[in-house]
Design a protein around this motif. Sequence first.
Motif, PDB file in Angstrom:
ATOM      1  N   GLU A  36      14.359   5.846   3.897  1.00  0.00           N
ATOM      2  CA  GLU A  36      13.120   5.126   4.196  1.00  0.00           C
ATOM      3  C   GLU A  36      11.887   5.876   3.719  1.00  0.00           C
ATOM      4  OE1 GLU A  36      12.457   2.104   5.437  1.00  0.00           O
ATOM      5  OE2 GLU A  36      14.604   1.728   5.327  1.00  0.00           O
ATOM      6  N   ALA A  37      11.888   7.181   3.879  1.00  0.00           N
ATOM      7  CA  ALA A  37      10.679   7.942   3.588  1.00  0.00           C
ATOM      8  C   ALA A  37      10.517   8.302   2.121  1.00  0.00           C
ATOM      9  CB  ALA A  37      10.673   9.221   4.422  1.00  0.00           C
TER      10      ALA A  37
ATOM     11  N   GLU B 146       2.212  13.346  -0.794  1.00  0.00           N
ATOM     12  CA  GLU B 146       2.772  13.918   0.433  1.00  0.00           C
ATOM     13  C   GLU B 146       4.173  14.473   0.225  1.00  0.00           C
ATOM     14  OE1 GLU B 146       3.563  12.929   5.099  1.00  0.00           O
ATOM     15  OE2 GLU B 146       2.274  11.635   3.941  1.00  0.00           O
TER      16      GLU B 146
ATOM     17  N   GLU C 192       0.841  -1.192   0.000  1.00  0.00           N
ATOM     18  CA  GLU C 192       0.000   0.000   0.000  1.00  0.00           C
ATOM     19  C   GLU C 192       0.878   1.245   0.000  1.00  0.00           C
ATOM     20  OE1 GLU C 192      -3.802   1.859   2.391  1.00  0.00           O
ATOM     21  OE2 GLU C 192      -2.859   0.032   3.093  1.00  0.00           O
TER      22      GLU C 192
ATOM     23  N   TYR D  99       2.129   8.468  -0.956  1.00  0.00           N
ATOM     24  CA  TYR D  99       3.534   8.890  -0.919  1.00  0.00           C
ATOM     25  C   TYR D  99       3.813   9.974  -1.958  1.00  0.00           C
ATOM     26  CZ  TYR D  99       5.434   5.550   2.379  1.00  0.00           C
ATOM     27  OH  TYR D  99       5.740   4.874   3.511  1.00  0.00           O
TER      28      TYR D  99
ATOM     29  N   GLN E 232       0.608   4.349   1.182  1.00  0.00           N
ATOM     30  CA  GLN E 232       0.105   5.382   2.061  1.00  0.00           C
ATOM     31  C   GLN E 232       1.077   5.591   3.205  1.00  0.00           C
ATOM     32  OE1 GLN E 232      -3.874   5.608   3.230  1.00  0.00           O
ATOM     33  NE2 GLN E 232      -4.369   6.167   1.138  1.00  0.00           N
ATOM     34  N   THR E 233       1.277   6.848   3.549  1.00  0.00           N
ATOM     35  CA  THR E 233       2.152   7.175   4.662  1.00  0.00           C
ATOM     36  C   THR E 233       1.403   6.963   5.970  1.00  0.00           C
ATOM     37  OG1 THR E 233       1.476   9.488   4.690  1.00  0.00           O
ATOM     38  CG2 THR E 233       3.324   8.912   3.257  1.00  0.00           C
ATOM     39  N   SER E 234       2.091   7.180   7.069  1.00  0.00           N
ATOM     40  CA  SER E 234       1.451   7.038   8.377  1.00  0.00           C
ATOM     41  C   SER E 234       0.387   8.108   8.601  1.00  0.00           C
ATOM     42  CB  SER E 234       2.496   7.103   9.483  1.00  0.00           C
ATOM     43  OG  SER E 234       3.179   8.340   9.427  1.00  0.00           O
ATOM     44  N   ARG E 235       0.433   9.183   7.823  1.00  0.00           N
ATOM     45  CA  ARG E 235      -0.561  10.246   7.932  1.00  0.00           C
ATOM     46  C   ARG E 235      -1.751  10.042   6.999  1.00  0.00           C
ATOM     47  NH1 ARG E 235       4.323  12.154   8.935  1.00  0.00           N
ATOM     48  NH2 ARG E 235       4.947  12.476   6.806  1.00  0.00           N
ATOM     49  N   GLY E 236      -1.787   8.909   6.282  1.00  0.00           N
ATOM     50  CA  GLY E 236      -2.938   8.577   5.445  1.00  0.00           C
ATOM     51  C   GLY E 236      -2.921   9.192   4.064  1.00  0.00           C
ATOM     52  N   GLN E 237      -1.823   9.793   3.649  1.00  0.00           N
ATOM     53  CA  GLN E 237      -1.732  10.373   2.306  1.00  0.00           C
ATOM     54  C   GLN E 237      -0.904   9.462   1.421  1.00  0.00           C
ATOM     55  OE1 GLN E 237      -0.056  14.275   2.708  1.00  0.00           O
ATOM     56  NE2 GLN E 237      -1.948  15.157   3.480  1.00  0.00           N
TER      57      GLN E 237
END
Length: 94
Positions: free
Chosen positions: A47-48, A24, A12, A21, A14-19
Amino acid sequence: GYFINENGAAIELQTSRGQDYGFEYFGNFPKSMYTLFQVLTGESWSEAVARPVLHSDQIHISIGVAFFYFSFVILNSVVLINVVVAVLLEKMVD
């Protein structure tokens, strides 16, 4: 969204904030500039930012992304080192 990695698993996007990648980190010009600054300073960019794009199911995209980030970091770090050295030399001459 999601993508299929090298092992065939659906990951998936999606980032930890729900957006997503892509939105964001590269959603508009200021976000893109901040993301590239994050890459340049080395602030957990691997990583990000790089890994979600680097681990693609298409090898030519992964090679292109690796080349872009590698050349971006090398070129900008050389430029920044030269600027720092120039400022230090200027201060030592005065």
